[in-house]
Design an enzyme around this catalytic site. Sequence first.
Site, PDB file in Angstrom:
ATOM      1  N   GLY A  12       0.988  -1.914   0.026  1.00 28.83           N
ATOM      2  CA  GLY A  12      -0.199  -0.087   0.298  1.00 28.83           C
ATOM      3  C   GLY A  12       0.690   1.229   0.090  1.00 28.83           C
ATOM      4  O   GLY A  12       2.059   1.141  -0.577  1.00 28.83           O
ATOM      5  N   THR A  55       1.862   3.999   2.168  1.00 29.48           N
ATOM      6  CA  THR A  55       1.962   4.484   3.459  1.00 29.48           C
ATOM      7  C   THR A  55       3.132   3.630   3.052  1.00 29.48           C
ATOM      8  O   THR A  55       4.651   3.666   3.293  1.00 29.48           O
ATOM      9  CB  THR A  55       1.443   4.398   4.284  1.00 29.48           C
ATOM     10  OG1 THR A  55       0.745   5.218   4.759  1.00 29.48           O
ATOM     11  CG2 THR A  55       1.974   4.960   6.089  1.00 29.48           C
ATOM     12  N   ASP A  65       4.181  -1.473   8.200  1.00 30.61           N
ATOM     13  CA  ASP A  65       2.794  -1.516   7.479  1.00 30.61           C
ATOM     14  C   ASP A  65       2.019  -0.277   7.959  1.00 30.61           C
ATOM     15  O   ASP A  65       1.746  -0.041   8.696  1.00 30.61           O
ATOM     16  CB  ASP A  65       2.495  -3.236   7.615  1.00 30.61           C
ATOM     17  CG  ASP A  65       1.228  -3.474   6.096  1.00 30.61           C
ATOM     18  OD1 ASP A  65       1.218  -2.823   4.683  1.00 30.61           O
ATOM     19  OD2 ASP A  65       0.704  -5.119   6.061  1.00 30.61           O
ATOM     20  N   GLY A  66       0.733  -0.453   6.021  1.00 28.84           N
ATOM     21  CA  GLY A  66      -0.127   0.656   7.189  1.00 28.84           C
ATOM     22  C   GLY A  66      -1.527  -0.033   6.786  1.00 28.84           C
ATOM     23  O   GLY A  66      -1.465  -1.487   7.743  1.00 28.84           O
ATOM     24  N   ALA A  67      -2.429   1.350   7.341  1.00 33.63           N
ATOM     25  CA  ALA A  67      -3.788   0.265   7.362  1.00 33.63           C
ATOM     26  C   ALA A  67      -4.257   1.204   6.732  1.00 33.63           C
ATOM     27  O   ALA A  67      -4.318   2.685   7.172  1.00 33.63           O
ATOM     28  CB  ALA A  67      -4.202   0.757   9.373  1.00 33.63           C
ATOM     29  N   LYS A  95      -7.470  -3.913   7.423  1.00 38.89           N
ATOM     30  CA  LYS A  95      -6.478  -3.813   6.217  1.00 38.89           C
ATOM     31  C   LYS A  95      -6.937  -4.446   5.075  1.00 38.89           C
ATOM     32  O   LYS A  95      -8.293  -5.494   5.391  1.00 38.89           O
ATOM     33  CB  LYS A  95      -5.103  -4.298   7.008  1.00 38.89           C
ATOM     34  CG  LYS A  95      -4.589  -3.635   7.898  1.00 38.89           C
ATOM     35  CD  LYS A  95      -2.964  -4.166   8.042  1.00 38.89           C
ATOM     36  CE  LYS A  95      -2.176  -4.682   7.377  1.00 38.89           C
ATOM     37  NZ  LYS A  95      -1.908  -3.567   6.216  1.00 38.89           N
ATOM     38  N   GLY A  96      -6.684  -4.321   4.042  1.00 41.24           N
ATOM     39  CA  GLY A  96      -6.929  -5.346   2.878  1.00 41.24           C
ATOM     40  C   GLY A  96      -7.514  -4.398   1.752  1.00 41.24           C
ATOM     41  O   GLY A  96      -8.177  -5.108   0.556  1.00 41.24           O
ATOM     42  N   GLU A 138      -0.244  -9.683   3.529  1.00 38.01           N
ATOM     43  CA  GLU A 138      -0.395  -9.047   5.250  1.00 38.01           C
ATOM     44  C   GLU A 138      -0.129  -9.639   6.214  1.00 38.01           C
ATOM     45  O   GLU A 138       0.619  -9.502   6.994  1.00 38.01           O
ATOM     46  CB  GLU A 138      -1.061  -8.112   5.372  1.00 38.01           C
ATOM     47  CG  GLU A 138      -0.946  -6.920   3.874  1.00 38.01           C
ATOM     48  CD  GLU A 138      -1.624  -5.773   2.953  1.00 38.01           C
ATOM     49  OE1 GLU A 138      -1.140  -4.919   2.941  1.00 38.01           O
ATOM     50  OE2 GLU A 138      -2.673  -5.698   3.830  1.00 38.01           O
ATOM     51  N   LYS A 155      -6.691   7.575   9.539  1.00 39.59           N
ATOM     52  CA  LYS A 155      -7.080   6.540   9.506  1.00 39.59           C
ATOM     53  C   LYS A 155      -7.206   5.886  11.016  1.00 39.59           C
ATOM     54  O   LYS A 155      -7.581   4.829  11.558  1.00 39.59           O
ATOM     55  CB  LYS A 155      -5.730   5.441   9.476  1.00 39.59           C
ATOM     56  CG  LYS A 155      -5.251   6.196   7.898  1.00 39.59           C
ATOM     57  CD  LYS A 155      -6.097   5.385   7.032  1.00 39.59           C
ATOM     58  CE  LYS A 155      -5.802   5.783   5.451  1.00 39.59           C
ATOM     59  NZ  LYS A 155      -4.764   5.184   4.925  1.00 39.59           N
TER      60      LYS A 155
END
Length: 226
Positions: A30, A32, A84-86, A97-98, A106, A124
């Site tokens: 993603g 971020t 990771d981002g969210a 997520k996703g 992930e 977020k």
Amino acid sequence: MQSVDDAKVKAARKSLEFVEEGMVVGLGSGSTATHFIRLLGERVKAGLKVRGIASSRASEDLAVSLGIPVIDFRSVQTIDVAIDGADEVGPHLALIKGGGGALLREKIVASAAKQFVIVADASKVVALLGKFPVPVEVIQLAEPLVSRRLTDLGLHPTRRHAKDGSDYITDEGNFILDCACGEMADPAKVAAEIRAIVGVVEHGLFLNMATAALVADGSGVRKLAR
């Protein structure tokens, strides 16, 4: 005024403080996470020695292009830190997520990490998860059955499509149903109901997994802990 993209870069830069020489690093997916991978690539070019395990083909391709050595779980079974981002960050660092379609890989990467650090902009962070649809990855054969069961649960599934209108297919060859659940008072209950459906591969509720979240806004980056 700081843009959302500037905030993402700021959070991603802060997350580099979790990365040390010799670590195995989980590379998220993603927008971020892409900022993080690019910043990590700069550090690697400057001499930092790490190895990465990617959560999507896109992240793997980016890491390789930047000179970050990429391995898989045949080489190691534990990740020192995953970044990771969210799509949403709720109470106790519960996550959705996703949105980018990589939720299965992930979650595999996050589950193997000693530390799972989320980088995000302040938009977020939510009081209750659920305004963002919960992605559910399903076996193609089972999609009509799973869709009916999700509908019966009141989760309002919609098949995800690619930008060209074709079926969206994950890296693992599955469909995604995006569920407009609405705000969830008990996301653990929803997660259990989804997981119990035969044909579901994985869902985008990441509960009791993140160890920290780095959230950037106009005043800087704040760290949230579970």
